[in-house]
Write an enzyme that holds these catalytic residues in place. Structure first.
Site, PDB file in Angstrom:
ATOM      1  CG  HIS A  70      -4.021   6.894  11.131  1.00 28.06           C
ATOM      2  ND1 HIS A  70      -4.702   5.792  10.647  1.00 28.06           N
ATOM      3  CD2 HIS A  70      -2.726   6.504  11.285  1.00 28.06           C
ATOM      4  CE1 HIS A  70      -3.858   4.769  10.535  1.00 28.06           C
ATOM      5  NE2 HIS A  70      -2.646   5.163  10.902  1.00 28.06           N
ATOM      6  CG  ASN A 100      -3.431   5.692   7.188  1.00 23.72           C
ATOM      7  OD1 ASN A 100      -4.498   6.082   6.734  1.00 23.72           O
ATOM      8  ND2 ASN A 100      -3.011   4.442   7.068  1.00 23.72           N
ATOM      9  CB  ALA A 135      -0.928  -0.026   1.221  1.00 24.06           C
ATOM     10  CB  SER A 180      -4.958   1.798   4.822  1.00 25.69           C
ATOM     11  OG  SER A 180      -5.143   3.003   5.557  1.00 25.69           O
ATOM     12  N   GLY A 181      -3.350   1.201   7.681  1.00 29.21           N
ATOM     13  CA  GLY A 181      -2.074   1.243   8.418  1.00 29.21           C
ATOM     14  C   GLY A 181      -1.479  -0.137   8.596  1.00 29.21           C
ATOM     15  CE  LYS A 215       6.256   1.019  15.935  1.00 26.81           C
ATOM     16  NZ  LYS A 215       5.594   0.533  14.697  1.00 26.81           N
ATOM     17  CB  CYS A 266       1.091   7.106   9.950  1.00 26.49           C
ATOM     18  SG  CYS A 266       0.651   5.543  10.691  1.00 26.49           S
ATOM     19  NE  ARG A 280       9.364   4.834  12.141  1.00 30.97           N
ATOM     20  CZ  ARG A 280       8.182   4.255  12.105  1.00 30.97           C
ATOM     21  NH1 ARG A 280       7.617   3.795  13.233  1.00 30.97           N
ATOM     22  NH2 ARG A 280       7.535   4.086  10.961  1.00 30.97           N
TER      23      ARG A 280
HETATM   24  C1  2RA Z   1      -0.557   1.367  11.792  1.00 26.34           C
HETATM   25  N1  2RA Z   1       0.962   3.152  12.353  1.00 26.34           N
HETATM   26  O1  2RA Z   1      -1.403   2.240  11.617  1.00 26.34           O
HETATM   27  C2  2RA Z   1       0.882   1.728  12.096  1.00 26.34           C
HETATM   28  C3  2RA Z   1       1.821   1.301  10.996  1.00 26.34           C
HETATM   29  N2  2RA Z   1       1.519   1.931   9.766  1.00 26.34           N
HETATM   30  O2  2RA Z   1      -0.796   0.158  11.727  1.00 26.34           O
END
Ligand code: 2RA
Length: 338
Positions: free
Chosen positions: A243, A317, A13, A160-161, A214, A130, A99
């Site tokens: 998001h 996102n 994606a 979609s994350g 995170k 994101c 990171r």
């Molecule tokens: C999620 N932030 O939304 C995490 C990884 N993209 O699943």
């Protein structure tokens, strides 16, 4: 000058969106290499008014590329990002693999663009998570104006994350439930259709999930502020793209809602949608999916705290949260550094 760009994870994606954004933003590409696993090698994927043949990552010689946009999963970046960097290809890695390394810059172009210069340490720049990116794009102007001592944030994160399989699972579960058919629960621990799951990524010893931690770790690194307190709750919701975040901050000096609104209205990468009328706020479906900006609404002073401000922050996102931010870092790289 043109730059040869390797997109690693090109069939995912994020990878697909990276290719689309390179084209949309007229990035000065020479050759583009679409790289993925051996299973995907040979597939054709669209690019510009033609297509690219996907190549096997394991066989690729990274000395052919000056920039690598990576989004193949942390375990794959762990192996191939250093190899690419070693071959002279500067890597912008969207996974969490690098990171938190002190010598790897973690960059949001609207927040800490100067950190791109630190790519020379290991030839790798990390793209933040994101949920961190969209929150800090919205908060940075306030942070610079009056300081922020504490952030409470609840996230409402699109499937979609997780990736393509989660998008498909939400679609199947929704259709089956509406047709009174049984559902399969494979991607998440529980049903996601018509439900919300207060778990993203694995649980840590302190009871927070890795997604929540995170946001703590990355906020402190990107702002260069180890004192700021961050208290996230990350929730998966039955939304395909976009998001949303309910952000509650405590500022060091008092600032009122009107001043926040004015600050954000001229902030880079931010669009304020904040009218106290029905529908006067941004939502994942109406504002984020397919857009590049971070949208902010519901700006109001916290009635329970003398220096509290509440915000509602929405962004795509997959674009600003991953692919666009990565390409924007690449733009800074070629503009100022390579
Ligand atoms: C999620 N932030 O939304 C995490 C990884 N993209 O699943």
């Amino acid at each position: 000058k043109l730059y040869n760009v390797a997109v690693v994870g090109a069939t995912g994606a994020v990878g697909e969106t990276m290719l689309a954004i390179l084209e949309q933003r007229n990035f000065p590409v020479g050759e583009v290499f679409a790289l993925a696993s051996s299973q995907s090698a040979g597939k054709r994927i669209p690019f510009k008014n033609g297509s690219l043949v996907v190549r096997d990552l394991a066989e690729f010689d990274f000395s052919q590329a000056q920039i690598g946009l990576f989004s193949p999963g942390a375990s794959v970046s762990a192996i191939y990002a250093p190899k690419a960097a070693q071959a002279g290809c500067v890597v912008i890695d969207n996974t969490s693999q690098f990171r938190y390394d002190d010598d790897i810059p973690l960059v949001v172009p609207e927040v800490n663009p100067e950190k791109v210069a630190d790519y020379t340490n290991r030839g790798i720049i990390a793209n933040p998570n994101c949920s961190t990116i969209q929150m800090l794009v919205a908060l940075k102007p306030i942070y610079d104006a009056v300081g922020i001592s504490r952030i409470n944030v609840c996230t409402y994160q699109a499937v979609s994350g997780t990736g393509k399989e989660a998008i498909e699972e939400l679609g199947r579960q929704t259709a089956n439930l509406l047709n009174l058919k049984p559902i399969e629960v494979k991607v998440y621990p529980k049903q996601i259709a018509f439900n919300v799951l207060p778990q993203i990524d694995v649980f840590q010893d302190n009871g927070y999930t890795k997604e929540e931690m995170k946001m703590v770790w990355e906020t402190r690194k990107i702002l260069g502020d180890n004192q700021i307190q961050v208290n996230p709750t990350a929730v998966r919701v039955p939304v395909f793209y976009g998001h949303s975040e309910a952000v509650h901050i405590e500022t060091k000096q008092k600032i009122d809602a009107a001043t926040v609104r004015a600050l954000l209205s001229k902030a880079p990468g931010v669009v304020v949608v904040d009218d106290h009328i029905d529908g006067g706020y941004p939502t994942a479906v109406t504002h984020s999916s397919g857009h590049d900006e971070v949208f902010v609404g519901r700006i109001r002073e916290d009635i329970s705290h003398p220096q509290g401000i509440n915000l509602w922050v929405v962004s795509d996102n997959v674009r600003k949260g991953a692919a666009l931010n990565s390409v924007q870092i690449a733009e800074l790289l070629v503009k100022n550094h390579i």
